[in-house]
Design a protein around this motif. Structure first.
Motif, PDB file in Angstrom:
ATOM      1  N   GLY A   1     -22.165  13.894 -39.833  1.00 48.86           N
ATOM      2  CA  GLY A   1     -22.239  13.266 -41.146  1.00 48.86           C
ATOM      3  C   GLY A   1     -23.613  13.436 -41.755  1.00 48.86           C
ATOM      4  N   PHE A   2     -23.704  13.040 -43.011  1.00 43.92           N
ATOM      5  CA  PHE A   2     -24.945  13.218 -43.769  1.00 43.92           C
ATOM      6  C   PHE A   2     -26.050  12.316 -43.192  1.00 43.92           C
ATOM      7  CE2 PHE A   2     -27.520  13.060 -47.770  1.00 43.92           C
ATOM      8  CZ  PHE A   2     -27.647  14.435 -47.935  1.00 43.92           C
ATOM      9  N   MET A   3     -27.293  12.645 -43.560  1.00 45.24           N
ATOM     10  CA  MET A   3     -28.450  11.843 -43.151  1.00 45.24           C
ATOM     11  C   MET A   3     -28.248  10.381 -43.522  1.00 45.24           C
ATOM     12  SD  MET A   3     -31.495  14.393 -44.428  1.00 45.24           S
ATOM     13  CE  MET A   3     -30.628  15.265 -45.713  1.00 45.24           C
ATOM     14  N   SER A   4     -28.564   9.510 -42.576  1.00 48.08           N
ATOM     15  CA  SER A   4     -28.543   8.059 -42.799  1.00 48.08           C
ATOM     16  C   SER A   4     -27.154   7.450 -42.928  1.00 48.08           C
ATOM     17  CB  SER A   4     -29.380   7.680 -44.019  1.00 48.08           C
ATOM     18  OG  SER A   4     -30.573   7.101 -43.582  1.00 48.08           O
ATOM     19  N   THR A   5     -26.126   8.157 -42.493  1.00 49.03           N
ATOM     20  CA  THR A   5     -24.806   7.529 -42.468  1.00 49.03           C
ATOM     21  C   THR A   5     -24.664   6.634 -41.234  1.00 49.03           C
ATOM     22  OG1 THR A   5     -23.953   9.571 -41.495  1.00 49.03           O
ATOM     23  CG2 THR A   5     -23.555   9.240 -43.858  1.00 49.03           C
ATOM     24  N   GLY A   6     -25.606   6.758 -40.279  1.00 54.69           N
ATOM     25  CA  GLY A   6     -25.608   5.857 -39.124  1.00 54.69           C
ATOM     26  C   GLY A   6     -25.304   6.507 -37.788  1.00 54.69           C
ATOM     27  N   LYS A   7     -25.367   7.831 -37.716  1.00 53.59           N
ATOM     28  CA  LYS A   7     -24.981   8.536 -36.479  1.00 53.59           C
ATOM     29  C   LYS A   7     -25.810   8.077 -35.274  1.00 53.59           C
ATOM     30  CE  LYS A   7     -26.018  12.455 -38.445  1.00 53.59           C
ATOM     31  NZ  LYS A   7     -26.487  11.949 -39.751  1.00 53.59           N
ATOM     32  N   THR A   8     -27.124   7.984 -35.466  1.00 53.48           N
ATOM     33  CA  THR A   8     -27.999   7.613 -34.351  1.00 53.48           C
ATOM     34  C   THR A   8     -27.753   6.158 -33.938  1.00 53.48           C
ATOM     35  OG1 THR A   8     -29.666   9.221 -35.010  1.00 53.48           O
ATOM     36  CG2 THR A   8     -30.434   7.385 -33.664  1.00 53.48           C
ATOM     37  N   SER A   9     -27.714   5.247 -34.905  1.00 52.72           N
ATOM     38  CA  SER A   9     -27.545   3.817 -34.579  1.00 52.72           C
ATOM     39  C   SER A   9     -26.178   3.545 -33.961  1.00 52.72           C
ATOM     40  CB  SER A   9     -27.668   2.953 -35.834  1.00 52.72           C
ATOM     41  OG  SER A   9     -28.617   3.457 -36.705  1.00 52.72           O
ATOM     42  N   VAL A  10     -25.133   4.111 -34.564  1.00 51.58           N
ATOM     43  CA  VAL A  10     -23.774   3.892 -34.055  1.00 51.58           C
ATOM     44  C   VAL A  10     -23.626   4.552 -32.681  1.00 51.58           C
ATOM     45  CG1 VAL A  10     -21.336   4.497 -34.450  1.00 51.58           C
ATOM     46  CG2 VAL A  10     -22.732   3.613 -36.339  1.00 51.58           C
ATOM     47  N   GLY A  11     -24.145   5.763 -32.558  1.00 50.98           N
ATOM     48  CA  GLY A  11     -24.015   6.511 -31.303  1.00 50.98           C
ATOM     49  C   GLY A  11     -24.622   5.762 -30.126  1.00 50.98           C
ATOM     50  N   LYS A  12     -25.820   5.218 -30.354  1.00 48.31           N
ATOM     51  CA  LYS A  12     -26.520   4.503 -29.277  1.00 48.31           C
ATOM     52  C   LYS A  12     -25.684   3.304 -28.820  1.00 48.31           C
ATOM     53  CE  LYS A  12     -30.966   4.366 -30.050  1.00 48.31           C
ATOM     54  NZ  LYS A  12     -32.184   3.883 -30.749  1.00 48.31           N
ATOM     55  N   ARG A  13     -25.183   2.535 -29.783  1.00 42.83           N
ATOM     56  CA  ARG A  13     -24.427   1.324 -29.439  1.00 42.83           C
ATOM     57  C   ARG A  13     -23.044   1.650 -28.852  1.00 42.83           C
ATOM     58  NH1 ARG A  13     -25.500  -3.301 -33.848  1.00 42.83           N
ATOM     59  NH2 ARG A  13     -27.566  -2.338 -33.887  1.00 42.83           N
TER      60      ARG A  13
ATOM     61  N   GLU B   1     -30.186   3.347 -50.052  1.00 43.14           N
ATOM     62  CA  GLU B   1     -30.581   2.004 -49.572  1.00 43.14           C
ATOM     63  C   GLU B   1     -30.969   2.058 -48.101  1.00 43.14           C
ATOM     64  OE1 GLU B   1     -27.464  -0.957 -50.059  1.00 43.14           O
ATOM     65  OE2 GLU B   1     -27.352  -0.388 -52.193  1.00 43.14           O
ATOM     66  N   ARG B   2     -30.174   2.757 -47.313  1.00 40.68           N
ATOM     67  CA  ARG B   2     -30.430   2.804 -45.861  1.00 40.68           C
ATOM     68  C   ARG B   2     -31.711   3.559 -45.539  1.00 40.68           C
ATOM     69  NH1 ARG B   2     -24.341   3.872 -43.508  1.00 40.68           N
ATOM     70  NH2 ARG B   2     -23.437   1.949 -44.350  1.00 40.68           N
ATOM     71  N   VAL B   3     -31.955   4.627 -46.277  1.00 38.03           N
ATOM     72  CA  VAL B   3     -33.186   5.388 -46.021  1.00 38.03           C
ATOM     73  C   VAL B   3     -34.397   4.527 -46.372  1.00 38.03           C
ATOM     74  CG1 VAL B   3     -34.566   7.363 -46.780  1.00 38.03           C
ATOM     75  CG2 VAL B   3     -32.143   7.669 -46.329  1.00 38.03           C
ATOM     76  N   GLY B   4     -34.257   3.745 -47.425  1.00 36.73           N
ATOM     77  CA  GLY B   4     -35.342   2.835 -47.821  1.00 36.73           C
ATOM     78  C   GLY B   4     -36.597   3.601 -48.196  1.00 36.73           C
ATOM     79  N   LYS B   5     -37.721   2.942 -47.989  1.00 38.71           N
ATOM     80  CA  LYS B   5     -38.983   3.550 -48.432  1.00 38.71           C
ATOM     81  C   LYS B   5     -39.611   4.423 -47.356  1.00 38.71           C
ATOM     82  CE  LYS B   5     -40.199   0.201 -51.985  1.00 38.71           C
ATOM     83  NZ  LYS B   5     -39.283  -0.933 -51.746  1.00 38.71           N
ATOM     84  N   SER B   6     -39.194   4.194 -46.115  1.00 38.00           N
ATOM     85  CA  SER B   6     -39.855   4.918 -45.027  1.00 38.00           C
ATOM     86  C   SER B   6     -39.076   6.179 -44.662  1.00 38.00           C
ATOM     87  CB  SER B   6     -40.000   4.008 -43.808  1.00 38.00           C
ATOM     88  OG  SER B   6     -38.721   3.598 -43.410  1.00 38.00           O
ATOM     89  N   ASN B   7     -38.904   7.071 -45.627  1.00 39.26           N
ATOM     90  CA  ASN B   7     -38.154   8.294 -45.370  1.00 39.26           C
ATOM     91  C   ASN B   7     -38.994   9.307 -44.588  1.00 39.26           C
ATOM     92  OD1 ASN B   7     -36.357  10.480 -45.522  1.00 39.26           O
ATOM     93  ND2 ASN B   7     -37.307  11.172 -47.426  1.00 39.26           N
ATOM     94  N   ASP B   8     -38.486   9.658 -43.407  1.00 36.14           N
ATOM     95  CA  ASP B   8     -39.190  10.656 -42.600  1.00 36.14           C
ATOM     96  C   ASP B   8     -38.292  11.873 -42.387  1.00 36.14           C
ATOM     97  OD1 ASP B   8     -41.412  11.571 -41.250  1.00 36.14           O
ATOM     98  OD2 ASP B   8     -40.668  10.861 -39.304  1.00 36.14           O
ATOM     99  N   ARG B   9     -37.374  12.082 -43.327  1.00 36.72           N
ATOM    100  CA  ARG B   9     -36.447  13.206 -43.176  1.00 36.72           C
ATOM    101  C   ARG B   9     -36.863  14.316 -44.137  1.00 36.72           C
ATOM    102  NH1 ARG B   9     -33.688   8.507 -42.144  1.00 36.72           N
ATOM    103  NH2 ARG B   9     -32.088   8.596 -40.512  1.00 36.72           N
ATOM    104  N   PRO B  10     -37.293  15.452 -43.590  1.00 32.13           N
ATOM    105  CA  PRO B  10     -37.842  16.497 -44.458  1.00 32.13           C
ATOM    106  C   PRO B  10     -36.876  17.006 -45.525  1.00 32.13           C
ATOM    107  CG  PRO B  10     -37.632  17.262 -42.170  1.00 32.13           C
ATOM    108  CD  PRO B  10     -37.367  15.797 -42.165  1.00 32.13           C
TER     109      PRO B  10
END
Ligand SMILES: Nc1ncnc2c1ncn2[C@@H]1O[C@H](COP(=O)(O)OP(=O)(O)O)[C@@H](O)[C@H]1O
Ligand SMILES: O=C(O)C1=C[C@@H](OP(=O)(O)O)[C@@H](O)[C@H](O)C1
Ligand SMILES: [Mg+2]
Length: 175
Positions: A10-22, A111-120
């Motif tokens: 899925g696209f950046m910030s759809t939650g792959k990392t957070s969902v995957g870990k849990r 909204e999820r990316v917020g201000k701290s975007n570290d995605r090139p």
């Protein structure tokens, strides 16, 4: 068909990392985040890799890493948003397991990316980012399951996946 691994795309910030870990914690499976593995191997963050070596180098590291996963089982794999654009990666990932796409519309993503975007590749410019999302969505839509995460928190997405896979986990008896 029994499920050997679960692959999140899925696209950046759809939650792959957070969902995957849990999800991996809940299933008691290994968790592999392709970006984190590439960061470990290279000793620097994804954005540093892009800055120092460029995207082409990152993509070759991504392809090599994904190939190295082929024999794994009982893994939840969170891919980077661009991984499935490479047909070689698509081949390996679909062979490995059940491919689930997480979806969110551009405003939720911003909204999820917020201000701290570290995605090139994420510009935090609505039109530009939406264009990339629209261009990529047909590839994500080839997944076996697509979850619209807009109104869901991470735990709800995990629950939805667990409900969907039901008794199809490899190694579990059918009854
Ligand atoms: N369903 C969700 N609801 C609200 N926030 C979420 C959800 N999924 C992820 N997030 C948040 O969005 C941000 C990006 O999530 P992440 O898991 O890194 O996405 P990805 O790996 O797809 O780029 C993180 O701050 C995370 O906490
Ligand atoms: O969409 C992309 O091309 C990318 C997504 C990122 O991962 P996330 O989707 O986890 O943010 C990371 O792999 C890299 O910045 C490139
Ligand atoms: Mg991620």
């Amino acid at each position: 068909m029994k499920i050997l691994n679960i692959v999140l795309i899925g696209f950046m910030s759809t939650g792959k990392t957070s969902v995957g870990k849990r999800l991996a914690q809940q299933l008691n499976w290994d968790f592999v985040d392709t970006d984190l593995e590439i960061e470990k191997i290279n000793g620097m963050s994804v954005s540093e890799i892009f800055r120092k070596h460029g995207e082409t180098y990152f993509r070759s590291e991504e392809e090599a890493l994904i190939k190295s996963l082929l024999e794994r089982k009982h893994c939840v794999i969170a891919t980077g948003g661009g991984a499935v654009l490479n047909p070689e990666n698509w081949k390996v990932l679909t062979q490995m397991g059940y491919v689930i796409a997480l979806y969110a519309p551009i405003d939720t993503i911003l909204e999820r990316v917020g201000k701290s975007n570290d995605r090139p590749l994420f510009k935090s410019k609505r039109d530009e980012d939406e264009r990339l999302l629209i261009a990529r969505q047909p590839i994500y839509n080839k997944a076996e399951l697509i979850i619209n995460t807009t109104e869901m928190d991470v735990d709800q997405v995990v629950e939805e996946i667990i409900c969907n896979i039901g008794g199809r986990i490899e190694g579990e008896s059918a009854d």
